[in-house]
Design a protein around this motif. Structure first.
Motif, PDB file in Angstrom:
ATOM      1  N   ILE A 159       0.829  -1.198   0.000  1.00 32.62           N
ATOM      2  CA  ILE A 159       0.000   0.000   0.000  1.00 32.62           C
ATOM      3  C   ILE A 159       0.862   1.246   0.000  1.00 32.62           C
ATOM      4  O   ILE A 159       0.619   2.201  -0.740  1.00 32.62           O
ATOM      5  CB  ILE A 159      -0.956  -0.015   1.211  1.00 32.62           C
ATOM      6  CG1 ILE A 159      -1.995  -1.121   1.034  1.00 32.62           C
ATOM      7  CG2 ILE A 159      -1.635   1.339   1.381  1.00 32.62           C
ATOM      8  CD1 ILE A 159      -2.823  -1.384   2.263  1.00 32.62           C
ATOM      9  N   VAL A 160       1.900   1.253   0.818  1.00 35.97           N
ATOM     10  CA  VAL A 160       2.774   2.427   0.930  1.00 35.97           C
ATOM     11  C   VAL A 160       3.521   2.668  -0.376  1.00 35.97           C
ATOM     12  O   VAL A 160       3.594   3.792  -0.870  1.00 35.97           O
ATOM     13  CB  VAL A 160       3.759   2.257   2.106  1.00 35.97           C
ATOM     14  CG1 VAL A 160       4.829   3.313   2.080  1.00 35.97           C
ATOM     15  CG2 VAL A 160       3.005   2.307   3.418  1.00 35.97           C
ATOM     16  N   THR A 197       1.620   4.300  -3.302  1.00 35.64           N
ATOM     17  CA  THR A 197       1.204   5.690  -3.171  1.00 35.64           C
ATOM     18  C   THR A 197       2.120   6.583  -4.002  1.00 35.64           C
ATOM     19  O   THR A 197       3.332   6.362  -4.062  1.00 35.64           O
ATOM     20  CB  THR A 197       1.264   6.122  -1.684  1.00 35.64           C
ATOM     21  OG1 THR A 197       0.504   5.200  -0.915  1.00 35.64           O
ATOM     22  CG2 THR A 197       0.712   7.507  -1.497  1.00 35.64           C
ATOM     23  N   THR A 198       1.553   7.598  -4.643  1.00 30.67           N
ATOM     24  CA  THR A 198       2.353   8.495  -5.477  1.00 30.67           C
ATOM     25  C   THR A 198       3.275   9.339  -4.610  1.00 30.67           C
ATOM     26  O   THR A 198       2.898   9.784  -3.533  1.00 30.67           O
ATOM     27  CB  THR A 198       1.448   9.431  -6.296  1.00 30.67           C
ATOM     28  OG1 THR A 198       0.614  10.162  -5.407  1.00 30.67           O
ATOM     29  CG2 THR A 198       0.604   8.656  -7.272  1.00 30.67           C
ATOM     30  N   ILE A 214       3.968  13.526  -0.479  1.00 32.94           N
ATOM     31  CA  ILE A 214       3.130  12.445   0.027  1.00 32.94           C
ATOM     32  C   ILE A 214       2.071  13.051   0.947  1.00 32.94           C
ATOM     33  O   ILE A 214       2.383  13.841   1.829  1.00 32.94           O
ATOM     34  CB  ILE A 214       3.955  11.412   0.813  1.00 32.94           C
ATOM     35  CG1 ILE A 214       5.055  10.831  -0.065  1.00 32.94           C
ATOM     36  CG2 ILE A 214       3.071  10.312   1.359  1.00 32.94           C
ATOM     37  CD1 ILE A 214       6.039   9.984   0.699  1.00 32.94           C
ATOM     38  N   ASP A 215       0.820  12.665   0.750  1.00 32.94           N
ATOM     39  CA  ASP A 215      -0.254  13.093   1.636  1.00 32.94           C
ATOM     40  C   ASP A 215      -0.288  12.113   2.802  1.00 32.94           C
ATOM     41  O   ASP A 215      -0.773  10.988   2.682  1.00 32.94           O
ATOM     42  CB  ASP A 215      -1.581  13.111   0.884  1.00 32.94           C
ATOM     43  CG  ASP A 215      -2.695  13.738   1.691  1.00 32.94           C
ATOM     44  OD1 ASP A 215      -2.438  14.201   2.823  1.00 32.94           O
ATOM     45  OD2 ASP A 215      -3.833  13.763   1.190  1.00 32.94           O
ATOM     46  N   SER A 216       0.233  12.529   3.964  1.00 33.43           N
ATOM     47  CA  SER A 216       0.386  11.625   5.105  1.00 33.43           C
ATOM     48  C   SER A 216      -0.957  11.216   5.693  1.00 33.43           C
ATOM     49  O   SER A 216      -1.134  10.076   6.129  1.00 33.43           O
ATOM     50  CB  SER A 216       1.258  12.277   6.177  1.00 33.43           C
ATOM     51  OG  SER A 216       0.715  13.519   6.570  1.00 33.43           O
ATOM     52  N   LYS A 248      -3.844  10.920   4.055  1.00 35.62           N
ATOM     53  CA  LYS A 248      -4.451   9.977   3.119  1.00 35.62           C
ATOM     54  C   LYS A 248      -3.799   8.597   3.238  1.00 35.62           C
ATOM     55  O   LYS A 248      -4.486   7.572   3.225  1.00 35.62           O
ATOM     56  CB  LYS A 248      -4.309  10.512   1.698  1.00 35.62           C
ATOM     57  CG  LYS A 248      -5.008   9.714   0.656  1.00 35.62           C
ATOM     58  CD  LYS A 248      -4.878  10.376  -0.711  1.00 35.62           C
ATOM     59  CE  LYS A 248      -5.534   9.570  -1.795  1.00 35.62           C
ATOM     60  NZ  LYS A 248      -5.386  10.221  -3.108  1.00 35.62           N
ATOM     61  N   LEU A 249      -2.476   8.580   3.387  1.00 38.12           N
ATOM     62  CA  LEU A 249      -1.755   7.315   3.532  1.00 38.12           C
ATOM     63  C   LEU A 249      -2.154   6.612   4.824  1.00 38.12           C
ATOM     64  O   LEU A 249      -2.376   5.398   4.848  1.00 38.12           O
ATOM     65  CB  LEU A 249      -0.252   7.566   3.500  1.00 38.12           C
ATOM     66  CG  LEU A 249       0.650   6.351   3.618  1.00 38.12           C
ATOM     67  CD1 LEU A 249       0.401   5.381   2.483  1.00 38.12           C
ATOM     68  CD2 LEU A 249       2.106   6.776   3.643  1.00 38.12           C
ATOM     69  N   ARG A 286      -5.612   5.068   4.405  1.00 33.84           N
ATOM     70  CA  ARG A 286      -5.573   3.848   3.585  1.00 33.84           C
ATOM     71  C   ARG A 286      -5.053   2.665   4.389  1.00 33.84           C
ATOM     72  O   ARG A 286      -5.548   1.549   4.260  1.00 33.84           O
ATOM     73  CB  ARG A 286      -4.711   4.061   2.353  1.00 33.84           C
ATOM     74  CG  ARG A 286      -5.399   4.910   1.305  1.00 33.84           C
ATOM     75  CD  ARG A 286      -4.627   4.975   0.039  1.00 33.84           C
ATOM     76  NE  ARG A 286      -4.693   3.665  -0.614  1.00 33.84           N
ATOM     77  CZ  ARG A 286      -3.855   3.273  -1.559  1.00 33.84           C
ATOM     78  NH1 ARG A 286      -2.896   4.070  -1.965  1.00 33.84           N
ATOM     79  NH2 ARG A 286      -3.964   2.084  -2.116  1.00 33.84           N
TER      80      ARG A 286
END
Length: 103
Positions: A13-14, A17-18, A40-42, A44-45, A48
């Motif tokens: 998953i990580v 992420t873009t 990185i959107d922390s 949002k991560l 998820r």
């Protein structure tokens, strides 16, 4: 993260992420994921990871220190011939009137 399956799922998953450049498992029981990247959107991560894996907690967000650049000589450029496109033009002259002329 209790099992290897959960760890591998979290890493997938990580990494998916873009903006992620690298990800690694850290901590005593390899229960933390350290993520390095740009943009990185922390939040949002974290959401998820909570949705797909299990309980997730954001420990810290920090700016990475830039690596020191060494003084390097510029690369040496070699000579490249100009590009060649197509076939060379060959001109042929055909006397089409020679068939009908009676010279």
């Amino acid at each position: 993260m209790h099992h290897d399956k959960c760890r591998s799922k979290a890493l997938k998953i990580v990494v998916g992420t873009t903006g992620v450049e690298s990800a690694a498992l850290t901590g005593e029981g390899k229960d933390q994921v350290e993520v390095v990247g740009d943009g990185i959107d922390s939040v949002k991560l974290t959401r998820r990871l909570r949705k797909k894996v299990a309980r997730a907690e954001l420990v810290s967000v920090a700016e990475a220190k830039p690596a020191e650049k060494k003084d390097e000589a510029p690369p040496v450029m070699g000579f490249l011939p100009p590009p060649w496109y197509g076939f060379p033009r060959i001109t042929t002259v055909v006397k089409w009137w020679s068939r009908w002329s009676k010279v």
